[in-house]
Design an enzyme around this catalytic site. Sequence first.
Site, mmCIF file in Angstrom:
data_model
loop_
_atom_site.group_PDB
_atom_site.id
_atom_site.type_symbol
_atom_site.label_atom_id
_atom_site.label_comp_id
_atom_site.label_asym_id
_atom_site.label_seq_id
_atom_site.Cartn_x
_atom_site.Cartn_y
_atom_site.Cartn_z
ATOM 1 N N SER A 24 2.370 -2.710 9.933
ATOM 2 C CA SER A 24 2.398 -4.153 9.639
ATOM 3 C C SER A 24 2.672 -4.389 8.155
ATOM 4 O O SER A 24 3.395 -5.310 7.789
ATOM 5 C CB SER A 24 1.092 -4.831 10.080
ATOM 6 N N LYS A 30 -15.464 0.948 4.747
ATOM 7 C CA LYS A 30 -14.552 1.932 4.161
ATOM 8 C C LYS A 30 -15.352 3.138 3.675
ATOM 9 O O LYS A 30 -16.553 3.023 3.388
ATOM 10 C CB LYS A 30 -13.773 1.295 3.006
ATOM 11 N N LEU A 31 -14.684 4.284 3.541
ATOM 12 C CA LEU A 31 -15.398 5.556 3.380
ATOM 13 C C LEU A 31 -16.475 5.559 2.280
ATOM 14 O O LEU A 31 -17.634 5.899 2.547
ATOM 15 C CB LEU A 31 -14.401 6.699 3.122
ATOM 16 N N TYR A 71 -1.791 -0.623 11.085
ATOM 17 C CA TYR A 71 -1.969 -1.256 9.760
ATOM 18 C C TYR A 71 -0.762 -0.997 8.867
ATOM 19 O O TYR A 71 -0.153 -1.925 8.326
ATOM 20 C CB TYR A 71 -3.248 -0.733 9.090
ATOM 21 N N THR A 118 0.836 -1.208 0.000
ATOM 22 C CA THR A 118 0.000 0.000 0.000
ATOM 23 C C THR A 118 0.869 1.256 0.000
ATOM 24 O O THR A 118 2.030 1.218 0.446
ATOM 25 C CB THR A 118 -0.904 0.001 1.246
ATOM 26 N N ASP A 119 0.286 2.384 -0.419
ATOM 27 C CA ASP A 119 1.023 3.652 -0.344
ATOM 28 C C ASP A 119 1.175 4.131 1.102
ATOM 29 O O ASP A 119 1.993 4.995 1.391
ATOM 30 C CB ASP A 119 0.333 4.734 -1.202
HETATM 31 P P1 NAD Z 1 -10.068 -6.796 2.165
HETATM 32 O O1 NAD Z 1 -10.043 -6.555 3.627
HETATM 33 O O2 NAD Z 1 -11.274 -6.438 1.375
HETATM 34 O O3 NAD Z 1 -9.772 -8.337 1.871
HETATM 35 C C1 NAD Z 1 -8.790 -9.057 2.565
HETATM 36 C C2 NAD Z 1 -9.006 -10.550 2.274
HETATM 37 O O4 NAD Z 1 -7.969 -11.283 2.960
HETATM 38 C C3 NAD Z 1 -10.343 -11.086 2.805
HETATM 39 O O5 NAD Z 1 -10.974 -11.891 1.823
HETATM 40 C C4 NAD Z 1 -9.941 -11.907 4.023
HETATM 41 O O6 NAD Z 1 -10.835 -12.998 4.275
HETATM 42 C C5 NAD Z 1 -8.547 -12.388 3.623
HETATM 43 N N1 NAD Z 1 -7.720 -12.708 4.805
HETATM 44 C C6 NAD Z 1 -7.532 -11.934 5.903
HETATM 45 N N2 NAD Z 1 -6.743 -12.568 6.789
HETATM 46 C C7 NAD Z 1 -6.391 -13.758 6.221
HETATM 47 C C8 NAD Z 1 -5.581 -14.851 6.634
HETATM 48 N N3 NAD Z 1 -4.970 -14.844 7.839
HETATM 49 N N4 NAD Z 1 -5.422 -15.907 5.805
HETATM 50 C C9 NAD Z 1 -6.048 -15.935 4.585
HETATM 51 N N5 NAD Z 1 -6.850 -14.928 4.158
HETATM 52 C C10 NAD Z 1 -7.016 -13.862 4.959
HETATM 53 O O7 NAD Z 1 -8.771 -6.065 1.594
HETATM 54 P P2 NAD Z 1 -8.585 -5.231 0.243
HETATM 55 O O8 NAD Z 1 -9.014 -3.846 0.474
HETATM 56 O O9 NAD Z 1 -9.107 -6.011 -0.870
HETATM 57 O O10 NAD Z 1 -6.980 -5.225 0.167
HETATM 58 C C11 NAD Z 1 -6.281 -6.315 -0.414
HETATM 59 C C12 NAD Z 1 -4.791 -6.045 -0.326
HETATM 60 O O11 NAD Z 1 -4.481 -4.844 -1.017
HETATM 61 C C13 NAD Z 1 -4.275 -5.865 1.093
HETATM 62 O O12 NAD Z 1 -3.012 -6.473 1.176
HETATM 63 C C14 NAD Z 1 -4.156 -4.367 1.260
HETATM 64 O O13 NAD Z 1 -3.154 -4.039 2.176
HETATM 65 C C15 NAD Z 1 -3.802 -3.944 -0.141
HETATM 66 N N6 NAD Z 1 -4.233 -2.584 -0.550
HETATM 67 C C16 NAD Z 1 -5.532 -2.190 -0.393
HETATM 68 C C17 NAD Z 1 -5.928 -0.926 -0.863
HETATM 69 C C18 NAD Z 1 -7.354 -0.452 -0.743
HETATM 70 O O14 NAD Z 1 -7.642 0.693 -1.106
HETATM 71 N N7 NAD Z 1 -8.296 -1.272 -0.290
HETATM 72 C C19 NAD Z 1 -4.985 -0.084 -1.461
HETATM 73 C C20 NAD Z 1 -3.654 -0.520 -1.585
HETATM 74 C C21 NAD Z 1 -3.301 -1.778 -1.143
HETATM 75 O O1 DAU Z 2 -4.103 4.188 0.674
HETATM 76 C C1 DAU Z 2 -4.369 2.828 0.570
HETATM 77 C C2 DAU Z 2 -5.206 2.371 1.757
HETATM 78 O O2 DAU Z 2 -6.513 2.892 1.561
HETATM 79 C C3 DAU Z 2 -5.241 0.854 1.907
HETATM 80 O O3 DAU Z 2 -3.949 0.382 2.168
HETATM 81 C C4 DAU Z 2 -6.201 0.446 3.028
HETATM 82 O O4 DAU Z 2 -6.293 -0.951 3.098
HETATM 83 C C5 DAU Z 2 -7.564 1.033 2.730
HETATM 84 O O5 DAU Z 2 -8.470 0.734 3.783
HETATM 85 C C6 DAU Z 2 -7.470 2.551 2.543
HETATM 86 O O6 DAU Z 2 -7.135 3.195 3.796
HETATM 87 P P1 DAU Z 2 -7.831 4.572 4.267
HETATM 88 O O7 DAU Z 2 -7.714 4.670 5.731
HETATM 89 O O8 DAU Z 2 -7.350 5.704 3.445
HETATM 90 O O9 DAU Z 2 -9.372 4.259 3.811
HETATM 91 P P2 DAU Z 2 -10.763 4.536 4.549
HETATM 92 O O10 DAU Z 2 -11.830 4.261 3.541
HETATM 93 O O11 DAU Z 2 -10.848 3.859 5.865
HETATM 94 O O12 DAU Z 2 -10.711 6.097 4.809
HETATM 95 C C7 DAU Z 2 -10.558 7.019 3.737
HETATM 96 C C8 DAU Z 2 -10.494 8.413 4.338
HETATM 97 O O13 DAU Z 2 -11.784 8.734 4.872
HETATM 98 C C9 DAU Z 2 -9.527 8.542 5.496
HETATM 99 O O14 DAU Z 2 -8.945 9.833 5.469
HETATM 100 C C10 DAU Z 2 -10.406 8.395 6.739
HETATM 101 C C11 DAU Z 2 -11.719 8.994 6.284
HETATM 102 N N1 DAU Z 2 -12.944 8.407 6.865
HETATM 103 C C12 DAU Z 2 -13.078 7.055 6.845
HETATM 104 C C13 DAU Z 2 -14.216 6.468 7.351
HETATM 105 C C14 DAU Z 2 -14.377 4.953 7.360
HETATM 106 C C15 DAU Z 2 -13.930 9.226 7.352
HETATM 107 O O15 DAU Z 2 -13.808 10.480 7.342
HETATM 108 N N2 DAU Z 2 -15.064 8.657 7.849
HETATM 109 C C16 DAU Z 2 -15.247 7.295 7.884
HETATM 110 O O16 DAU Z 2 -16.308 6.817 8.384
#
Ligand code: NAD
Ligand code: DAU
Length: 352
Positions: free
Chosen positions: A160, A196-197, A157, A132-133
């Site tokens: 880790s 998520k937001l 997060y 992730t960024d």
């Molecule tokens: P998510 O939370 O939607 O999905 C995570 C998946 O991992 C789930 O299906 C969960 O069941 C599985 N999982 C969790 N713990 C596990 C374990 N111990 N063993 C096997 N499976 C397990 O996550 P996401 O938003 O799809 O993100 C996927 C990846 O991309 C992550 O590594 C995250 O750090 C990275 N990422 C996410 C974003 C974002 O905007 N969501 C951006 C950049 C990077």
């Molecule tokens: O940048 C990549 C990351 O983006 C990923 O690595 C993470 O897995 C993913 O969850 C996401 O993290 P953020 O913390 O940026 O996403 P989130 O949707 O939780 O929040 C987006 C922004 O909105 C952040 O500035 C917090 C804010 N927020 C979030 C929630 C859930 C709110 O203001 N209100 C809310 O209820």
Amino acid sequence: MNHTIIITGGAGFIGSHVVRRFVKNYPQYRIINLDKLTYAGNLSNLRDIERELNYEFVKGDIVDVDFLYKIFAKYTPNAIIHLAAESHVDRSIQSPMEFVKTNVIGTVNLLNAAKEFWKDHYSENRFYHVSTDEVYGSLGRTGMFTEETPYDPHSPYSASKASSDHFVRAYHDTYGLNTVISHCSNNYGSHHFPEKLIPLAINNIKNNIAIPIYGKGENVRDWLWVEDHARAIDLIFHKSEAGETYNIGGNNEWTNIALIKLLCRIMDNKLDRYEGSSEKLITYVKDRAGHDLRYAINADKLEKDLGWKPSIDFEQGLKLTVEWYLNNQEWLDTITNGSYLEYYNQQYVDRI
Ligand code: NAD
Ligand code: DAU
């Protein structure tokens, strides 16, 4: 090419888009979706491809070493695309140890299994780690993250994820594992878990519930269409050199409050509500602890080396996302009432 690829976390948001893309675009590959099905994993995300001949689901935990070794022995994978993670920053503030277990120990377990099973064949077998960024920390009002930006994680997060990245690079440098890492910005699109937001706000607007905005809503995120992320992973997986790092981003920065106001306008229009009605739901709440101010990705290297660019304009992508949620109310309902955990996911048992 006869290829078996294990995609971890394939039942989650981004993982399900990556699994779908690989299953559909590469019928010559066998795609194994390995997922623990935590609260974030939902197999209904993959209902459309679950019967494809080149797809198989395996339920299991990457923290469990014996399980992982059995999986490697049974499927003899040629590659891993590793997305499984605990991914929500707010949860990491409440329960950091779950993030250490899955994101750090789980990743090292996978690396060890790859090191063991791919011995003497490292160059032929790819370990792709999806990062992730957020590992780069927080930007001020200007500047962008490049692949050279030093690590500076602030949340449990991101700490880790940073730790797991270091292990991946260490296994490349020490043992010669064929690793690659990408750092992506915030994704949006279909099947995004409604904690998520963006999906949380869509669900709340639909149900006339307050939209919680942390602090003053001035934090900035760089949003990318999830299918563009899956396309970047596909390109990097197939074309990158071993040991490489790529940033992936939308070049699309929004303050949270500007984004939510745009979303409110789109929702008013789609729900036939008078303009301005959804904005009234905006409610400023206590800020997230250690809340990173701004993320912005410089993805020039990916464009220059591999020709990747985001494909879709944000307003268009947001409209498509809203339409998907409004047309898939059942998907949201089964999550908000918890029943997806009971009846769909539970029919799968570990098949080892
Ligand atoms: P998510 O939370 O939607 O999905 C995570 C998946 O991992 C789930 O299906 C969960 O069941 C599985 N999982 C969790 N713990 C596990 C374990 N111990 N063993 C096997 N499976 C397990 O996550 P996401 O938003 O799809 O993100 C996927 C990846 O991309 C992550 O590594 C995250 O750090 C990275 N990422 C996410 C974003 C974002 O905007 N969501 C951006 C950049 C990077
Ligand atoms: O940048 C990549 C990351 O983006 C990923 O690595 C993470 O897995 C993913 O969850 C996401 O993290 P953020 O913390 O940026 O996403 P989130 O949707 O939780 O929040 C987006 C922004 O909105 C952040 O500035 C917090 C804010 N927020 C979030 C929630 C859930 C709110 O203001 N209100 C809310 O209820």
